[in-house]
Design a protein around this motif. Structure first.
Motif, mmCIF file in Angstrom:
data_model
loop_
_atom_site.group_PDB
_atom_site.id
_atom_site.type_symbol
_atom_site.label_atom_id
_atom_site.label_comp_id
_atom_site.label_asym_id
_atom_site.label_seq_id
_atom_site.Cartn_x
_atom_site.Cartn_y
_atom_site.Cartn_z
ATOM 1 N N GLY A 30 0.826 -1.201 0.000
ATOM 2 C CA GLY A 30 0.000 0.000 0.000
ATOM 3 C C GLY A 30 0.858 1.248 0.000
ATOM 4 N N GLN A 31 0.284 2.354 -0.469
ATOM 5 C CA GLN A 31 1.059 3.582 -0.634
ATOM 6 C C GLN A 31 0.354 4.810 -0.053
ATOM 7 O OE1 GLN A 31 1.774 3.652 -5.009
ATOM 8 N NE2 GLN A 31 0.976 1.579 -4.785
ATOM 9 N N VAL A 32 -0.581 4.602 0.881
ATOM 10 C CA VAL A 32 -1.308 5.736 1.452
ATOM 11 C C VAL A 32 -0.465 6.322 2.580
ATOM 12 C CG1 VAL A 32 -3.517 6.537 2.339
ATOM 13 C CG2 VAL A 32 -3.428 4.524 0.874
ATOM 14 N N ALA A 33 0.642 6.932 2.202
ATOM 15 C CA ALA A 33 1.598 7.480 3.157
ATOM 16 C C ALA A 33 2.463 8.510 2.444
ATOM 17 C CB ALA A 33 2.478 6.368 3.743
ATOM 18 N N PHE A 314 4.107 -2.059 4.619
ATOM 19 C CA PHE A 314 4.475 -0.902 5.448
ATOM 20 C C PHE A 314 3.287 -0.377 6.249
ATOM 21 C CE2 PHE A 314 7.352 -0.466 1.704
ATOM 22 C CZ PHE A 314 8.567 -0.569 2.373
ATOM 23 N N ASN A 315 3.579 0.245 7.386
ATOM 24 C CA ASN A 315 2.600 1.094 8.045
ATOM 25 C C ASN A 315 2.350 2.307 7.148
ATOM 26 O OD1 ASN A 315 2.273 -0.473 10.340
ATOM 27 N ND2 ASN A 315 3.814 0.626 11.524
ATOM 28 N N GLU A 316 1.081 2.719 7.045
ATOM 29 C CA GLU A 316 0.715 3.819 6.151
ATOM 30 C C GLU A 316 0.099 4.958 6.972
ATOM 31 O OE1 GLU A 316 -1.115 2.232 2.339
ATOM 32 O OE2 GLU A 316 -1.057 0.414 3.571
ATOM 33 N N ASP A 317 0.824 6.067 7.076
ATOM 34 C CA ASP A 317 0.456 7.115 8.030
ATOM 35 C C ASP A 317 -0.692 8.005 7.582
ATOM 36 O OD1 ASP A 317 1.798 8.457 6.020
ATOM 37 O OD2 ASP A 317 2.942 9.758 7.380
ATOM 38 N N MET A 318 -1.144 7.897 6.344
ATOM 39 C CA MET A 318 -2.203 8.777 5.856
ATOM 40 C C MET A 318 -3.546 8.065 5.688
ATOM 41 S SD MET A 318 -0.098 11.056 3.047
ATOM 42 C CE MET A 318 -1.528 12.106 2.697
ATOM 43 N N LYS A 319 -3.643 6.833 6.161
ATOM 44 C CA LYS A 319 -4.908 6.123 6.044
ATOM 45 C C LYS A 319 -5.908 6.671 7.048
ATOM 46 C CE LYS A 319 -5.287 1.977 4.769
ATOM 47 N NZ LYS A 319 -5.361 0.506 4.687
ATOM 48 N N ASN A 327 -1.485 0.807 11.104
ATOM 49 C CA ASN A 327 -0.476 -0.012 11.776
ATOM 50 C C ASN A 327 -0.593 -1.501 11.451
ATOM 51 O OD1 ASN A 327 1.099 1.788 13.881
ATOM 52 N ND2 ASN A 327 -1.037 2.499 13.885
ATOM 53 N N TYR A 328 -0.758 -1.807 10.180
ATOM 54 C CA TYR A 328 -0.769 -3.200 9.738
ATOM 55 C C TYR A 328 0.564 -3.640 9.154
ATOM 56 C CZ TYR A 328 -5.738 -4.266 10.362
ATOM 57 O OH TYR A 328 -6.970 -4.535 10.903
ATOM 58 N N GLY A 329 1.509 -2.732 8.991
ATOM 59 C CA GLY A 329 2.737 -3.048 8.283
ATOM 60 C C GLY A 329 3.695 -3.940 9.039
ATOM 61 N N LEU A 330 4.348 -4.838 8.310
ATOM 62 C CA LEU A 330 5.447 -5.601 8.894
ATOM 63 C C LEU A 330 6.667 -4.712 9.081
ATOM 64 C CD1 LEU A 330 3.617 -7.998 7.941
ATOM 65 C CD2 LEU A 330 5.718 -9.224 7.402
ATOM 66 N N PHE A 331 6.707 -3.594 8.300
ATOM 67 C CA PHE A 331 7.851 -2.695 8.349
ATOM 68 C C PHE A 331 7.408 -1.252 8.544
ATOM 69 C CE2 PHE A 331 9.319 -6.404 6.112
ATOM 70 C CZ PHE A 331 10.608 -6.593 6.591
ATOM 71 N N GLN A 332 8.307 -0.491 9.166
ATOM 72 C CA GLN A 332 8.147 0.948 9.246
ATOM 73 C C GLN A 332 8.599 1.552 7.911
ATOM 74 O OE1 GLN A 332 6.694 2.304 11.736
ATOM 75 N NE2 GLN A 332 6.996 0.953 13.503
ATOM 76 N N PRO A 333 8.191 2.789 7.613
ATOM 77 C CA PRO A 333 8.625 3.413 6.366
ATOM 78 C C PRO A 333 10.137 3.520 6.216
ATOM 79 C CG PRO A 333 6.747 4.582 7.254
ATOM 80 C CD PRO A 333 7.159 3.591 8.306
ATOM 81 N N ASN A 334 10.893 3.499 7.333
ATOM 82 C CA ASN A 334 12.364 3.539 7.226
ATOM 83 C C ASN A 334 12.954 2.156 6.996
ATOM 84 O OD1 ASN A 334 12.144 2.294 9.691
ATOM 85 N ND2 ASN A 334 13.248 3.858 10.849
#
Length: 388
Positions: A30-33, A314-319, A327-334
């Protein structure tokens, strides 16, 4: 009644060998971030993880170009707002010509998802465009020499009127007409039915009744036995999938494979989002990956491995929506791990805490990773989610 449900089970299982055997695990990208790594970095991450299948929620040109000449198979998505245009065959041909063809064959586009959860979208006018759009895109691909690209649509589990026990699975009566048309297309083109299935939602709604071990897939657990088929289920995801198989069978189709387009568990949530924790998220995904590695099928289709796409990379901060949605991501954006799934080898990123317990039901703490490293899954292989 018992005879009817047993017959349906045999009806589904007897010809199951004709459905292609699935060997790999995928992940949703996903890319809502506004803070995600560039697509070439994402490609490196997927390659390091040894994941070869991903799904995106659009036809992002930068991603499709970056994934060229890689071993990543990618499923793209037609956004819901475009559906009304694609019930015109010429518009569908133009869409395929401009959004898909320029990237082939260098980019391995293996599927097109027409819309996302259209059957249960708040805009019920979209549904009338779904089947024409699916058919037109399929025909356009065939005309241009790419009939091997599968065309389908992912649905929320909310398409079911009943899902418990699995043998009671049935579609909502108000969508039966269009659902029959869609299933007829899938049957004719030998294309899977994709379902977004989240045991987390069921547990969040009724944590005092539903055992946590059952929804997380921990073994051993008592699970449940379908009173009509006598099949035993030790995890809720498999029960959800088999409920879809029964719903499809009741519509008169038996050669349609069910695949999971989304499933996952949030590592953080609001105070009222029971069960959202890094411990439970790690356990759910760890158990699911283990089942994939063991080539497991559901109790109703034991000889066919269930294909699953984890949600999400990834976690997507703009959802929008509650905290869990971001907070569904296996990874943080970094690119550091949100939590340790426990099935990684090589160097594991350092973390301030490592989830070990699966009994925490209300924790919203998160495991903060402080560095990234090389690792991989030991496997051979945007929309706000709707509660069932």
């Amino acid at each position: 009644m018992t005879i009817t449900y047993v017959f349906l089970a045999l009806f589904l299982s007897s010809d199951i060998g004709i459905i292609p055997h699935v060997e790999s695990l995928g992940i949703n990208y996903g890319q809502v971030a506004n803070n995600l790594p560039e697509p070439d970095k994402v490609l490196e991450l997927l390659s390091t993880l040894r994941l070869t299948k991903t799904r995106i929620y659009d036809t992002n040109p930068q991603i499709l170009s970056s994934f060229a000449n890689s071993n990543i198979e990618i499923i793209v998505t037609v956004e819901n707002e475009v559906l009304s245009q694609l019930d015109d065959p010429q518009q569908a041909l133009q869409w395929v010509s401009s959004h898909i063809i320029p990237y082939l064959p260098e980019t391995k586009i293996t599927g097109i998802q027409v819309g996302n959860e259209v059957f249960t979208d708040d805009d019920d006018t979209l549904l009338q465009h779904l089947v024409p759009a699916v058919v037109n895109i399929h025909n356009a691909l065939s005309r241009l020499g790419y009939s091997n690209i599968q065309v389908s649509t992912p649905s929320s589990l909310a398409v079911l009127q009943n899902s418990y026990p699995p043998s009671a699975g049935s579609f909502k009566s108000e969508i039966n007409g269009i659902m029959f048309q869609f299933l007829n297309f899938l049957s004719t083109t030998r294309t899977p039915f994709w379902i977004n299935a989240y045991p987390y939602f069921a547990y969040e709604d009724d944590p005092s009744t539903i055992p946590l071990d059952y929804v997380l897939g921990n073994n051993p657990n008592a699970g449940m036995v379908d009173p009509y088929t006598k099949l035993h289920y030790d995890n809720m995801l498999y029960a959800m999938v088999d409920a879809v198989y029964f719903a499809i069978a009741k519509m008169g189709f038996r050669n349609i494979e069910v695949r999971v387009s989304e499933t996952g568990w949030p590592s953080k949530g609001d105070p009222n989002e029971v069960g959202a924790s890094p411990q439970n998220a790690a356990t759910y995904n760890r158990n699911l990956i283990r089942k994939q590695m063991a080539n497991e099928g559901t109790p109703l289709t034991p000889r066919m491995r269930l294909e699953v796409y984890l949600f999400a990379l990834f976690n997507e901060d703009m959802k929008p929506g509650p905290t869990s949605e971001r907070n569904y991501g296996l990874f943080q954006p970094n690119e550091s791990m949100t939590y340790n799934v426990g099935l990684f080898v090589s160097t594991i990123p350092k973390s301030t805490s490592t989830p070990t317990s699966t009994s925490t039901q209300t924790s919203t703490s998160t495991s903060t990773s402080t560095s990234s490293a090389s690792f991989f899954v030991t496997s051979s292989s945007t929309k706000t989610k709707v509660k069932p």
